[in-house]
Scaffold this active site. Structure first.
Site, mmCIF file in Angstrom:
data_model
loop_
_atom_site.group_PDB
_atom_site.id
_atom_site.type_symbol
_atom_site.label_atom_id
_atom_site.label_comp_id
_atom_site.label_asym_id
_atom_site.label_seq_id
_atom_site.Cartn_x
_atom_site.Cartn_y
_atom_site.Cartn_z
ATOM 1 N N GLU A 100 0.843 -1.197 0.000
ATOM 2 C CA GLU A 100 0.000 0.000 0.000
ATOM 3 C C GLU A 100 0.877 1.246 0.000
ATOM 4 O O GLU A 100 2.018 1.202 0.469
ATOM 5 C CB GLU A 100 -0.865 0.018 1.272
ATOM 6 C CG GLU A 100 -2.247 -0.566 1.105
ATOM 7 C CD GLU A 100 -3.203 0.376 0.370
ATOM 8 O OE1 GLU A 100 -2.751 1.316 -0.310
ATOM 9 O OE2 GLU A 100 -4.416 0.155 0.478
ATOM 10 N N ASP A 101 0.320 2.351 -0.473
ATOM 11 C CA ASP A 101 1.037 3.620 -0.407
ATOM 12 C C ASP A 101 0.877 4.279 0.956
ATOM 13 O O ASP A 101 1.834 4.673 1.589
ATOM 14 C CB ASP A 101 0.586 4.564 -1.525
ATOM 15 C CG ASP A 101 -0.937 4.749 -1.564
ATOM 16 O OD1 ASP A 101 -1.665 4.019 -0.849
ATOM 17 O OD2 ASP A 101 -1.401 5.613 -2.317
HETATM 18 P P1 5GP Z 1 -7.994 4.394 4.758
HETATM 19 O O1 5GP Z 1 -8.969 3.383 4.230
HETATM 20 O O2 5GP Z 1 -6.789 3.772 5.417
HETATM 21 O O3 5GP Z 1 -8.656 5.401 5.656
HETATM 22 O O4 5GP Z 1 -7.526 5.268 3.525
HETATM 23 C C1 5GP Z 1 -6.518 4.882 2.664
HETATM 24 C C2 5GP Z 1 -6.602 5.647 1.366
HETATM 25 O O5 5GP Z 1 -6.919 7.030 1.582
HETATM 26 C C3 5GP Z 1 -5.262 5.672 0.649
HETATM 27 O O6 5GP Z 1 -5.104 4.546 -0.187
HETATM 28 C C4 5GP Z 1 -5.340 6.977 -0.123
HETATM 29 O O7 5GP Z 1 -6.017 6.774 -1.357
HETATM 30 C C5 5GP Z 1 -6.192 7.887 0.726
HETATM 31 N N1 5GP Z 1 -5.386 8.823 1.550
HETATM 32 C C6 5GP Z 1 -5.374 8.889 2.900
HETATM 33 N N2 5GP Z 1 -4.566 9.864 3.334
HETATM 34 C C7 5GP Z 1 -4.016 10.427 2.222
HETATM 35 C C8 5GP Z 1 -3.065 11.488 2.036
HETATM 36 O O8 5GP Z 1 -2.542 12.136 2.949
HETATM 37 N N3 5GP Z 1 -2.727 11.764 0.748
HETATM 38 C C9 5GP Z 1 -3.274 11.101 -0.319
HETATM 39 N N4 5GP Z 1 -2.858 11.478 -1.536
HETATM 40 N N5 5GP Z 1 -4.171 10.093 -0.165
HETATM 41 C C10 5GP Z 1 -4.542 9.756 1.106
#
Ligand code: 5GP
Length: 175
Positions: A100-101
């Site tokens: 994951e990024d």
């Molecule tokens: P989660 O399901 O863990 O809340 O969200 C993960 C996804 O949210 C990541 O794969 C990404 O697409 C988006 N995301 C969350 N924080 C950031 C951020 O600081 N920058 C960017 N570009 N995307 C984010």
């Protein structure tokens, strides 16, 4: 300083720092999976650059696959539903590493993890370049983490704002 729309960004994690950390992670992965084969499942789009750099630090045999996830609001339940798209080939009895990024709340990786577990891999681990540790409320262990970061929006090195900024070579943080 860089700008996307009306939002300004400052350099946050340099190319050098990213590459140094990825070399360390590659080393850990080589040791952990020594003598084994690994199926790597890279979650597009954001992790494409991290994946490209990390897999080139891995010396054990790697079967590299790419998925996307689509999220939508379910009419039946109140929560978000995440669907995995594009996973080809069985992972039963294989060692799987998901790349994951960035992990924020952890909902996306938890859903991916749950759906992959159903296919009965021999093992499943997670690598993420970034983790917003103050926001993360998941139970899944992030086995290989690049950097824990505060809850501020970041862009670059694969991460976007409305599709832009992925090509920036280093990571920028919103001002
Ligand atoms: P989660 O399901 O863990 O809340 O969200 C993960 C996804 O949210 C990541 O794969 C990404 O697409 C988006 N995301 C969350 N924080 C950031 C951020 O600081 N920058 C960017 N570009 N995307 C984010």
């Amino acid at each position: 300083m860089k700008q996307l729309g009306d939002r300004k960004f400052l350099p946050y994690i340099s190319c050098n720092k990213i590459q140094q950390r990825i070399a360390e992670l590659g080393n850990e992965i080589n040791i952990a999976y020594e003598g084994k084969e690994l199926v790597i499942i890279s979650v597009l789009n954001g992790s494409f650059i991290f994946t490209a750099d990390l897999v080139r630090q891995i010396e054990i045999p790697v079967d590299l696959r790419f998925i996307r996830v689509s999220s939508y609001q379910s009419e039946q339940s109140s929560g978000k539903v995440t669907q995995i798209l594009g996973l080809t080939g069985a992972i039963k009895d294989k060692h799987v590493l998901v790349i994951e990024d960035i992990i924020d709340t952890g909902l996306t990786i938890a859903e991916i993890h749950n759906q992959l577990i159903e296919q009965q891999p021999a093992s499943i681990e997670v690598a993420s370049l970034l983790l917003k540790e103050d926001v993360y409320r998941g139970k899944i262990k992030i086995n290989y983490l690049g950097f824990a970061i505060p809850n501020r929006f970041v862009v670059g090195y694969g991460l976007d704002l409305d599709g832009f900024g992925r090509n920036w070579p280093e990571i920028y943080q919103v001002v």
